[in-house]
Scaffold this motif. Structure first.
Motif, PDB file in Angstrom:
ATOM      1  N   ILE A 176       7.215   9.468   2.714  1.00  0.00           N
ATOM      2  CA  ILE A 176       6.176  10.110   3.525  1.00  0.00           C
ATOM      3  C   ILE A 176       6.676  10.299   4.952  1.00  0.00           C
ATOM      4  N   LEU A 218       5.147   7.563  -5.872  1.00  0.00           N
ATOM      5  CA  LEU A 218       3.814   7.086  -5.503  1.00  0.00           C
ATOM      6  C   LEU A 218       2.856   7.217  -6.681  1.00  0.00           C
ATOM      7  N   ALA A 263      -0.659   2.286   2.839  1.00  0.00           N
ATOM      8  CA  ALA A 263      -0.001   1.773   4.042  1.00  0.00           C
ATOM      9  C   ALA A 263      -0.990   1.048   4.945  1.00  0.00           C
ATOM     10  N   GLU A 286       5.960   1.722  -4.163  1.00  0.00           N
ATOM     11  CA  GLU A 286       5.043   2.065  -3.074  1.00  0.00           C
ATOM     12  C   GLU A 286       5.765   2.122  -1.730  1.00  0.00           C
ATOM     13  N   ILE A 287       6.601   1.125  -1.430  1.00  0.00           N
ATOM     14  CA  ILE A 287       7.280   1.088  -0.139  1.00  0.00           C
ATOM     15  C   ILE A 287       8.322   2.197  -0.033  1.00  0.00           C
ATOM     16  N   ALA A 334       5.355  -1.805   5.443  1.00  0.00           N
ATOM     17  CA  ALA A 334       4.870  -0.473   5.068  1.00  0.00           C
ATOM     18  C   ALA A 334       4.869   0.513   6.232  1.00  0.00           C
ATOM     19  N   GLY A 357      -0.903   7.526  -0.085  1.00  0.00           N
ATOM     20  CA  GLY A 357       0.115   6.771   0.630  1.00  0.00           C
ATOM     21  C   GLY A 357      -0.392   6.203   1.933  1.00  0.00           C
ATOM     22  N   GLN A 358      -1.188   6.983   2.648  1.00  0.00           N
ATOM     23  CA  GLN A 358      -1.759   6.515   3.913  1.00  0.00           C
ATOM     24  C   GLN A 358      -2.739   5.372   3.680  1.00  0.00           C
ATOM     25  N   LEU A 364       6.410   5.343   0.717  1.00  0.00           N
ATOM     26  CA  LEU A 364       5.987   5.399   2.119  1.00  0.00           C
ATOM     27  C   LEU A 364       7.144   5.834   3.018  1.00  0.00           C
ATOM     28  N   THR A 389      -1.972  10.555   9.305  1.00  0.00           N
ATOM     29  CA  THR A 389      -0.981   9.625   9.842  1.00  0.00           C
ATOM     30  C   THR A 389      -1.506   8.932  11.104  1.00  0.00           C
ATOM     31  N   GLU A 419       7.946  10.630  -2.210  1.00  0.00           N
ATOM     32  CA  GLU A 419       6.584  10.752  -1.708  1.00  0.00           C
ATOM     33  C   GLU A 419       5.596  11.066  -2.823  1.00  0.00           C
ATOM     34  N   ILE A 470       7.469   3.898   7.095  1.00  0.00           N
ATOM     35  CA  ILE A 470       7.040   5.244   7.482  1.00  0.00           C
ATOM     36  C   ILE A 470       7.677   5.631   8.820  1.00  0.00           C
TER      37      ILE A 470
END
Length: 345
Positions: A306, A66, A196, A299-300, A34, A192-193, A303, A159, A62, A38
């Motif tokens: 993102i 997501l 991750a 999801e991946i 993950a 997303g954060q 990311l 981030t 993104e 990013i």
């Protein structure tokens, strides 16, 4: 068809970056796929993939992918899991959000930022980053410049915190599921954060921290209503002029004025619908397992998207003062969360 053509280049790039992250994640399990996705996305978007041709696809990854991932996640969780938060967990979220808003407004005032900009920073940090800023900006009549800078700073803060919170949770809580999830899900700015950061710890923290985050997003409607109330007396004359112009337009076209929507995002509603169906056994275990697999894949890729959306040159351009604002709010959120976790969790 035009939309599909626009997103294909960026979407393919995000898929390739996601696969690259997963591949190298096998060799560096302490980091995982993950955060690598990013990181690779960030490197790509600031070097060989700067072209605008990738913008639509990375934005789709993104945002949309997501959102679909979150909806499918609902089909793998029961209400009993969500109820594990308990009253103390909900109280933690409410207080964390309220104190983040108060802190953001206070720091913004001390640093000399406008009340409008401070409100965007407050909503973005307290709730769900860009989505919250997008929801509150029309309510407070924020200008595009304030909106753009606040989104950039909030995303940068999130981030940095995404990586910083992992050692903090390890040191303070030995990665205990509830406390670590509260720290991650109660602070980080975007879904997303949260996903991750949770995936860097373990699957249980990933799920629980996502639940903390989703409950925060549900409270977006409350934050938007606060903004509406807080700024209702601003620009009164301008609003009266707009009303007068609208009245003339109404007479000419007889079109009713649209009301502003204060609803929660559609993917949160979708999450709870599938969660309800799974809780009552209406989603078979086999389908739930498929949902989980698809959700993790989306999801991946999200990311990676993102990472592709982080523009280093734009971040540098915002200047030290705005960056300091984000840093102070982020540090304040950590202190507040640690104190509240000690009291309630």
């Amino acid at each position: 068809m035009n939309f599909i053509k626009k997103i294909i280049p960026g979407l393919i790039m995000c898929i390739l970056i996601a696969q690259l992250g997963l591949f190298f994640g096998k060799f560096i399990p302490s980091i995982g796929g993950a955060p690598l996705a990013i990181g690779f996305g960030l490197i790509a978007s600031n070097t060989f993939a700067k072209s605008k041709v990738f913008a639509a696809g990375s934005k789709f990854s993104e945002g949309d992918l997501l959102s679909y991932s979150i909806v499918l996640l609902g089909g793998t969780l029961s209400f009993s899991t969500i109820l594990e938060l308990g009253f103390s967990g909900i109280l933690f979220i409410v207080l964390q959000m309220a104190l983040t808003i108060i802190l953001s407004m206070y720091i913004g005032k001390k640093l000399g930022f406008s009340k409008h900009f401070s409100a965007l920073m407050a909503s973005g940090n307290a709730v769900c980053g860009s989505s919250a800023i997008g929801a509150t900006s029309p309510v407070i009549k924020a200008n595009d410049n304030d909106k753009g800078i606040s989104i950039t700073i909030v995303n940068l803060t999130g981030t940095l915190l995404m990586f910083a919170l992992i050692p903090v949770a390890s040191y303070l809580y030995s990665n205990s599921t509830l406390q670590t999830s509260a720290l991650i899900g109660g602070i980080l700015q975007s879904v997303g954060q949260v996903i991750a950061a949770g995936s860097m710890v373990n699957h249980d923290v990933l799920e629980m921290s996502t639940i903390f985050k989703i409950v925060r997003i549900v409270f977006l409607v409350v934050v938007v209503m606060w903004c509406s109330r807080e700024f209702k007396d601003n620009d009164t004359e301008k609003e009266m002029e707009n009303d007068a112009e609208f009245a003339l337009e109404s007479e000419a076209y007889a079109k009713p004025k649209k009301k502003k929507s204060l609803g929660v995002p559609w993917y949160i509603i979708g999450f709870f619908i599938l969660c309800f169906l799974f809780s009552f056994g209406l989603i078979p275990q086999g389908i739930s397992t498929t949902f989980k697999l698809i959700s993790s894949k989306l999801e991946i890729i999200a990311l990676a998207g993102i990472g592709m959306r982080i523009n280093i040159a734009e971040l540098i351009k915002q200047g030290p003062k705005a960056s300091l604002y984000g840093l102070l709010v982020g540090l304040g959120q950590i202190v507040i969360a640690i104190a509240l976790i000690k009291i309630f969790l």
